[in-house]
Write an enzyme that holds these catalytic residues in place. Structure first.
Site, PDB file in Angstrom:
ATOM      1  N   GLY A   1       0.297  -3.120  -3.105  1.00 28.71           N
ATOM      2  CA  GLY A   1       0.863  -4.101  -2.184  1.00 28.71           C
ATOM      3  C   GLY A   1       0.915  -3.665  -0.739  1.00 28.71           C
ATOM      4  O   GLY A   1      -0.050  -3.119  -0.187  1.00 28.71           O
ATOM      5  N   ILE A   2       2.047  -3.913  -0.103  1.00 33.10           N
ATOM      6  CA  ILE A   2       2.234  -3.578   1.309  1.00 33.10           C
ATOM      7  C   ILE A   2       2.101  -2.074   1.529  1.00 33.10           C
ATOM      8  O   ILE A   2       1.528  -1.625   2.524  1.00 33.10           O
ATOM      9  CB  ILE A   2       3.604  -4.087   1.798  1.00 33.10           C
ATOM     10  CG1 ILE A   2       3.610  -5.617   1.844  1.00 33.10           C
ATOM     11  CG2 ILE A   2       3.947  -3.509   3.168  1.00 33.10           C
ATOM     12  CD1 ILE A   2       4.984  -6.224   2.092  1.00 33.10           C
TER      13      ILE A   2
ATOM     14  N   ASP B   1      10.340   9.693  -7.059  1.00 34.61           N
ATOM     15  CA  ASP B   1      11.395   8.756  -7.456  1.00 34.61           C
ATOM     16  C   ASP B   1      12.401   8.711  -6.320  1.00 34.61           C
ATOM     17  O   ASP B   1      13.134   9.669  -6.090  1.00 34.61           O
ATOM     18  CB  ASP B   1      12.059   9.240  -8.747  1.00 34.61           C
ATOM     19  CG  ASP B   1      13.137   8.292  -9.264  1.00 34.61           C
ATOM     20  OD1 ASP B   1      13.592   7.422  -8.487  1.00 34.61           O
ATOM     21  OD2 ASP B   1      13.539   8.427 -10.431  1.00 34.61           O
TER      22      ASP B   1
ATOM     23  N   ASN C   1       9.260   2.048   1.957  1.00 29.99           N
ATOM     24  CA  ASN C   1       8.717   0.788   1.445  1.00 29.99           C
ATOM     25  C   ASN C   1       9.063   0.522  -0.013  1.00 29.99           C
ATOM     26  O   ASN C   1       9.137  -0.635  -0.423  1.00 29.99           O
ATOM     27  CB  ASN C   1       7.189   0.802   1.623  1.00 29.99           C
ATOM     28  CG  ASN C   1       6.518  -0.335   0.907  1.00 29.99           C
ATOM     29  OD1 ASN C   1       6.630  -1.489   1.296  1.00 29.99           O
ATOM     30  ND2 ASN C   1       5.804  -0.022  -0.171  1.00 29.99           N
TER      31      ASN C   1
ATOM     32  N   TYR D   1      18.633  -8.693  -4.674  1.00 29.20           N
ATOM     33  CA  TYR D   1      17.556  -8.304  -3.757  1.00 29.20           C
ATOM     34  C   TYR D   1      17.907  -8.677  -2.321  1.00 29.20           C
ATOM     35  O   TYR D   1      17.769  -7.852  -1.404  1.00 29.20           O
ATOM     36  CB  TYR D   1      16.261  -8.986  -4.193  1.00 29.20           C
ATOM     37  CG  TYR D   1      15.080  -8.704  -3.286  1.00 29.20           C
ATOM     38  CD1 TYR D   1      14.368  -7.513  -3.390  1.00 29.20           C
ATOM     39  CD2 TYR D   1      14.671  -9.635  -2.335  1.00 29.20           C
ATOM     40  CE1 TYR D   1      13.279  -7.259  -2.567  1.00 29.20           C
ATOM     41  CE2 TYR D   1      13.583  -9.390  -1.515  1.00 29.20           C
ATOM     42  CZ  TYR D   1      12.893  -8.197  -1.633  1.00 29.20           C
ATOM     43  OH  TYR D   1      11.825  -7.952  -0.816  1.00 29.20           O
TER      44      TYR D   1
ATOM     45  N   LYS E   1      18.351  -6.045   0.889  1.00 31.33           N
ATOM     46  CA  LYS E   1      17.532  -6.105   2.094  1.00 31.33           C
ATOM     47  C   LYS E   1      18.379  -6.381   3.337  1.00 31.33           C
ATOM     48  O   LYS E   1      18.039  -5.927   4.443  1.00 31.33           O
ATOM     49  CB  LYS E   1      16.441  -7.160   1.932  1.00 31.33           C
ATOM     50  CG  LYS E   1      15.408  -6.807   0.860  1.00 31.33           C
ATOM     51  CD  LYS E   1      14.706  -5.480   1.156  1.00 31.33           C
ATOM     52  CE  LYS E   1      13.584  -5.181   0.200  1.00 31.33           C
ATOM     53  NZ  LYS E   1      12.844  -3.944   0.544  1.00 31.33           N
TER      54      LYS E   1
ATOM     55  N   THR F   1       1.476 -10.138  -3.140  1.00 27.18           N
ATOM     56  CA  THR F   1       1.412  -8.777  -3.667  1.00 27.18           C
ATOM     57  C   THR F   1       1.693  -8.797  -5.166  1.00 27.18           C
ATOM     58  O   THR F   1       2.239  -9.771  -5.697  1.00 27.18           O
ATOM     59  CB  THR F   1       2.465  -7.872  -2.994  1.00 27.18           C
ATOM     60  OG1 THR F   1       3.770  -8.334  -3.365  1.00 27.18           O
ATOM     61  CG2 THR F   1       2.319  -7.875  -1.485  1.00 27.18           C
ATOM     62  N   PRO F   2       1.373  -7.705  -5.874  1.00 29.80           N
ATOM     63  CA  PRO F   2       1.720  -7.624  -7.300  1.00 29.80           C
ATOM     64  C   PRO F   2       3.212  -7.777  -7.562  1.00 29.80           C
ATOM     65  O   PRO F   2       3.614  -8.325  -8.586  1.00 29.80           O
ATOM     66  CB  PRO F   2       1.223  -6.222  -7.687  1.00 29.80           C
ATOM     67  CG  PRO F   2       0.113  -5.947  -6.740  1.00 29.80           C
ATOM     68  CD  PRO F   2       0.530  -6.580  -5.445  1.00 29.80           C
TER      69      PRO F   2
END
Length: 255
Positions: A16-17, A62, A89, A153, A157, A190-191
């Site tokens: 992804g990103i 991790d 990220n 989420y 963020k 993205t995935p």
């Protein structure tokens, strides 16, 4: 070659990103440390960069483990004689409203998305405070506005958004030449986004896609490269007068 001579560490770099950012910074001359909890993915990205003439090194990481952060930063400094850029990220993005999110799920999201960014930023500040550098924390447009189907989420963020400002102000007050900024991607193809939608029921997923696409003025989801170019800008000296700032890359979604 805007990143020539710079060493950049990117977490969640295996897809992804993160993957696009590793590739983009390497194309501009950076030595990139590709970290991921999936070592195979990190190795695949690093191999692709090296095969194209860039410089990349894969590492298992991790982000929830404090000792692992300390060991990783020490290893990077020993191996590459410094650290110029950290891109925090790595993240997880499960679905769940305020009513149906369990406490265990809530805590796991905060552990990865918030505590991981905190520990990475803290260790990078220690590593960079003598020579300076750039720390880029990947938040989200859902860290600025709410999303009813992703309560944990969105909260994580939002925490990254404000934590970034606190860290930036600390570095400025202490006289460190360290810039700390956040990036707020919108809905990027993205995935991670694909797997998040896959967790929804068919009806919910259809309604979600329709609502999101209808709300993007530019009429499409973003590409990982769209965000990687913003991360490149914040990594380079071209953004030398930016700290504590928010770079929103979302096709106009929150506008």
């Amino acid at each position: 070659m805007r990143m020539s001579g710079k060493v950049a560490l990117i977490t969640g770099g295996g897809s992804g990103i993160g993957e696009a950012s590793c590739q983009r910074l390497a194309q501009e001359g950076a030595t990139v440390i590709v970290t991921d909890i999936n070592l195979d993915s990190a190795e695949r990205v690093a191999d692709a960069i090296n095969n194209e003439g860039g410089q990349a090194c894969p590492k298992y990481h991790d982000v929830t483990k404090e000792k692992a952060w300390v060991a990783l930063i020490d290893e990077v400094i020993d191996q590459f004689a410094g650290l110029d850029v950290l891109v925090n990220n790595a993240a997880i993005a499960p679905t769940g409203s305020v009513e149906d999110t369990s406490l265990d799920d809530w805590r796991s999201v905060q552990q990865v998305n918030v505590e991981g960014v905190f520990m990475g930023t803290r260790e990078a500040v220690k590593a960079m405070k003598e020579k300076g550098g750039s720390i880029i924390n990947i938040s989200s447009d859902l860290g600025i506005i709410g999303e009813p189907t992703m309560a944990a989420y969105s909260t994580s963020k939002g925490a990254i958004r404000v934590f970034t400002k606190a860290a930036a102000l600390h570095c400025a007050r202490e006289g460190y030449a360290i810039r700390v900024n956040s990036v707020h991607p919108g809905f990027i193809d993205t995935p991670a986004v694909t797997s998040t939608v896959a967790e929804m029921s068919e009806d919910m997923a259809k309604a979600f896609r329709e609502r999101i696409l209808a709300g993007i003025p530019m009429g499409r989801m973003g590409r990982p490269l769209d965000v990687a170019n913003g991360i490149l800008f914040l990594s380079s000296d071209e953004s030398s007068y930016m700290t504590g700032s928010e770079l929103v890359i979302d096709g106009g979604f929150i506008a």
